[in-house]
Design a protein around this motif. Structure first.
Motif, PDB file in Angstrom:
ATOM      1  N   ARG A  61      -6.200   0.448 -10.499  1.00  0.00           N
ATOM      2  CA  ARG A  61      -5.763   0.196  -9.127  1.00  0.00           C
ATOM      3  C   ARG A  61      -4.957   1.382  -8.602  1.00  0.00           C
ATOM      4  NH1 ARG A  61      -3.454  -5.456  -6.689  1.00  0.00           N
ATOM      5  NH2 ARG A  61      -3.342  -4.770  -4.514  1.00  0.00           N
ATOM      6  N   SER A  63     -10.665   8.945  -6.929  1.00  0.00           N
ATOM      7  CA  SER A  63      -9.392   9.414  -6.370  1.00  0.00           C
ATOM      8  C   SER A  63      -8.967  10.748  -6.961  1.00  0.00           C
ATOM      9  CB  SER A  63      -8.289   8.372  -6.583  1.00  0.00           C
ATOM     10  OG  SER A  63      -8.118   8.093  -7.958  1.00  0.00           O
ATOM     11  N   VAL A  81       0.821  -1.199   0.000  1.00  0.00           N
ATOM     12  CA  VAL A  81       0.000   0.000   0.000  1.00  0.00           C
ATOM     13  C   VAL A  81       0.860   1.257   0.000  1.00  0.00           C
ATOM     14  CG1 VAL A  81      -0.192   0.103   2.536  1.00  0.00           C
ATOM     15  CG2 VAL A  81      -1.973   1.138   1.121  1.00  0.00           C
ATOM     16  N   ILE A  90       2.070   2.225  -3.617  1.00  0.00           N
ATOM     17  CA  ILE A  90       0.901   2.504  -4.468  1.00  0.00           C
ATOM     18  C   ILE A  90       0.280   3.843  -4.104  1.00  0.00           C
ATOM     19  CG2 ILE A  90      -1.411   1.724  -5.097  1.00  0.00           C
ATOM     20  CD1 ILE A  90      -0.400  -1.160  -4.686  1.00  0.00           C
ATOM     21  N   ARG A  91       0.047   4.076  -2.810  1.00  0.00           N
ATOM     22  CA  ARG A  91      -0.568   5.361  -2.448  1.00  0.00           C
ATOM     23  C   ARG A  91       0.415   6.511  -2.646  1.00  0.00           C
ATOM     24  NH1 ARG A  91      -1.078   3.906   3.933  1.00  0.00           N
ATOM     25  NH2 ARG A  91       1.029   4.456   4.618  1.00  0.00           N
ATOM     26  N   THR A  92       1.710   6.233  -2.559  1.00  0.00           N
ATOM     27  CA  THR A  92       2.699   7.283  -2.824  1.00  0.00           C
ATOM     28  C   THR A  92       2.580   7.780  -4.249  1.00  0.00           C
ATOM     29  OG1 THR A  92       4.247   6.359  -1.194  1.00  0.00           O
ATOM     30  CG2 THR A  92       5.157   7.841  -2.858  1.00  0.00           C
ATOM     31  N   GLY A 117       3.657   7.887   2.361  1.00  0.00           N
ATOM     32  CA  GLY A 117       2.790   7.872   1.188  1.00  0.00           C
ATOM     33  C   GLY A 117       1.439   8.509   1.386  1.00  0.00           C
ATOM     34  N   GLU A 118       1.073   8.831   2.623  1.00  0.00           N
ATOM     35  CA  GLU A 118      -0.228   9.442   2.867  1.00  0.00           C
ATOM     36  C   GLU A 118      -0.234  10.911   2.470  1.00  0.00           C
ATOM     37  OE1 GLU A 118      -2.070   6.780   6.530  1.00  0.00           O
ATOM     38  OE2 GLU A 118      -1.145   8.711   7.001  1.00  0.00           O
ATOM     39  N   LYS A 119      -1.437  11.424   2.221  1.00  0.00           N
ATOM     40  CA  LYS A 119      -1.628  12.821   1.840  1.00  0.00           C
ATOM     41  C   LYS A 119      -2.050  13.622   3.064  1.00  0.00           C
ATOM     42  CE  LYS A 119      -3.875  15.620  -1.733  1.00  0.00           C
ATOM     43  NZ  LYS A 119      -4.784  15.582  -2.898  1.00  0.00           N
ATOM     44  N   ARG A 127       0.078   7.388  -6.302  1.00  0.00           N
ATOM     45  CA  ARG A 127      -1.245   7.993  -6.486  1.00  0.00           C
ATOM     46  C   ARG A 127      -1.232   9.448  -6.015  1.00  0.00           C
ATOM     47  NH1 ARG A 127      -4.862   4.792  -3.138  1.00  0.00           N
ATOM     48  NH2 ARG A 127      -4.743   3.348  -4.879  1.00  0.00           N
ATOM     49  N   ASN A 128      -0.705   9.683  -4.824  1.00  0.00           N
ATOM     50  CA  ASN A 128      -0.753  11.029  -4.261  1.00  0.00           C
ATOM     51  C   ASN A 128       0.246  11.976  -4.913  1.00  0.00           C
ATOM     52  OD1 ASN A 128      -2.892  10.537  -2.495  1.00  0.00           O
ATOM     53  ND2 ASN A 128      -1.534   9.694  -0.931  1.00  0.00           N
TER      54      ASN A 128
END
Length: 525
Positions: free
Chosen positions: A220, A226, A187, A190-192, A404-406, A194-195
């Motif tokens: 994905r 998103s 995760v 992937i979230r990195t 990786g979080e926003k 994405r953000n």
């Protein structure tokens, strides 16, 4: 005695706290043996610039104290006037994560800092960019060559038609396939990615290049919802714009390039309509980081960044500080400054997670320090951490985000990242950073294509030699020419100029662009 060891100024040493039994030599070129310091101690060794000198006799096993913190224990007796370096010290154990002070420091609230603005790009989701960039997201490394070829053509053939767009960048990386993509820690990368695609400097224009068979499929990476944009005619989410190289329509290499260029032009047309507008300083999202650190980092550049951090927080802005291994030894200082017990607990969780991550690799936080750090006078990670933490200033820590979080809030935020310059910068871009401040003592030409990077030199000699790479010289603090407050305010005003596009950083001037590096603790298959 040669030119490198002859002091051009009277001997100058800096003691960080009155309880310290070491000080660092501030003179360019260091000081020779036989020099008498202002404190009355005579050097028994030649001591290089930024390195420590014993201010008193230290017995074998005795504490070596800097920042009023034990940074080591003497392996043998160290006479006053001796050069104190890493080979003379045993490193203290890491601070336990149990029994920490929790939200105990309650500083008096400082008055709001009002009246400061910059010219930024307001986005549909409410965020503000400091640059106007078309970013092309890649799902997998396989497409990087095609995308880069297309980007060069876009810059040469299309970008001149759209003068309001600053740049076109490919968000290249080494992830996307050949990885355990369903592993729990997958995760994070992937979230990195994405953000990063949603960074404020990209104006909400999301364009993706996919190979077709990769594990990280576009849906994905960027599932419906998103991207915070809708088609105003239908109120439906905007379809994801994907160029898939394996589509049957692509016959030959140039047909792939043409597809990328055709889609890119649609985004360039919309980006070219953006205009800067006056916005409050509270719209800045600043990531602070240090790299190539030396013993001056915690004396000059990082304290100036810390002062500027407090100014930004008073103005309602967001500041992220990071680098887990470079704050781990000061975790008690950070949990004490947490605004709530929940924030302190979140910091402890991040430290524990990273401790376990390092243990899986059979190393600990001591693996952080580099040969350059040691040549610059830093004996170990404890000493390095004490100088790193001061970038965070003195404001309460109001939030914590995982890798990786926003960001979802303003104020002073601890963004948990590795200390690697490139991974830390990548994760701060993903969190929503629109301006970057980077301090260095040894010197690094670090830069990012996605966000302007203001580089701060810790000492005069570096600022002089790298005069067209360093944006601010904090070495004037060590020589007494300026105060920490002077350089902090200089930094604050330069941020507004850079954020407004009225001034380019040296990294922008030379187009210095380090690669984005995703943090992937999950297995590679």
């Amino acid at each position: 005695m040669n030119a490198r060891t002859t002091p051009l100024r009277p001997p100058l040493c800096i003691q960080m706290h009155e309880a310290d039994n070491v000080a660092i030599v501030a003179n360019d070129g260091g000081l020779p043996a036989g020099t008498t310091l202002p404190a009355g101690v005579t050097l028994v060794d030649a001591v290089p610039q930024a390195h420590k000198v014993a201010l008193q006799d230290i017995p074998q096993g005795g504490v070596v104290r800097r920042y009023n913190v034990p940074i080591g224990y003497a392996i043998r007796a160290i006479p006053a006037g001796s050069w104190v370096h890493e080979k003379l010290l045993d490193m203290p154990d890491a601070r336990s994560l149990d029994g920490l002070p929790i939200a105990t420091v309650k500083p008096a609230a400082l008055p709001p800092l009002t009246g400061y603005t910059f010219e930024g790009y307001r986005n549909a989701d409410g965020s503000v960019g400091t640059r106007n960039i078309l970013a092309i997201t890649e799902t997998v490394q396989c497409v990087a060559g095609v995308t880069e070829f297309a980007v060069q053509r876009i810059k040469a053939e299309l970008l001149p038609k759209y003068p309001k767009v600053d740049d076109v960048v490919a968000l290249a990386h080494t992830y996307g396939c050949g990885v355990a993509i369903d592993a729990p820690d997958a995760v994070i990368p992937i979230r990195t990615l994405r953000n990063i695609s949603l960074n404020p400097n990209f104006g909400g224009e999301v364009m993706v290049v996919s190979l077709g068979c990769e594990k990280l499929q576009p849906e994905r990476l960027l599932p419906p919802g998103s991207i915070p944009l809708v088609d105003e005619r239908t109120q439906a989410p905007t379809p994801l714009d994907v160029v898939c190289l394996q589509d049957e329509a692509h016959v030959g290499f140039m047909s792939m390039v043409d597809s990328v260029m055709r889609q890119a032009e649609r985004h360039l047309q919309r980006l070219n309509q953006r205009r800067r507008e006056t916005v409050p300083v509270s719209e800045l999202v600043v990531g602070v980081q240090c790299g190539g650190s030396d013993a001056f980092s915690g004396v000059t550049a990082n304290p100036a960044v810390g002062f500027c951090t407090d100014l930004l927080v008073r103005a309602g802005a967001t500041v992220m500080f990071s680098e887990v291994t470079e704050v781990r030894d000061g975790i008690d200082q950070l949990t004490a400054r947490a605004s709530t017990p929940e924030v302190a607990d979140a910091m402890i969780r991040e430290m524990a997670w990273y401790d376990a991550y390092l243990q899986r690799g059979r190393v600990d936080r001591s693996a952080n320090t580099t040969p350059g750090n040691k040549k610059g006078g830093l004996s170990n990670i404890v000493e390095k951490a004490m100088g790193s933490i001061v970038k965070s200033g003195s404001s309460p820590i109001t939030g914590v985000i995982s890798p990786g979080e926003k960001l979802q809030q303003k104020g002073l935020i601890y963004a948990a990242t590795p200390a690697s310059d490139f991974i830390c910068g990548t994760l701060q871009v993903a969190a929503g950073m629109n301006l970057h401040v980077f301090t260095t003592g040894r010197g690094t030409p670090y830069g990012l294509a996605e966000v302007p990077v203001i580089k701060v030199a810790t000492r005069d000699d570096l600022a002089r030699r790298w005069h067209d790479l360093m944006d601010i010289n904090a070495g004037t603090i060590a020589t007494g020419e300026k105060t920490i407050e002077d350089v902090g305010w200089e930094m604050f005003h330069l941020m507004l100029e850079v954020a407004s596009g009225r001034k380019k950083t040296w990294a922008e001037h030379w187009k210095l662009r380090n690669a984005l590096v995703l943090f992937n603790p999950a297995p590679v298959t």
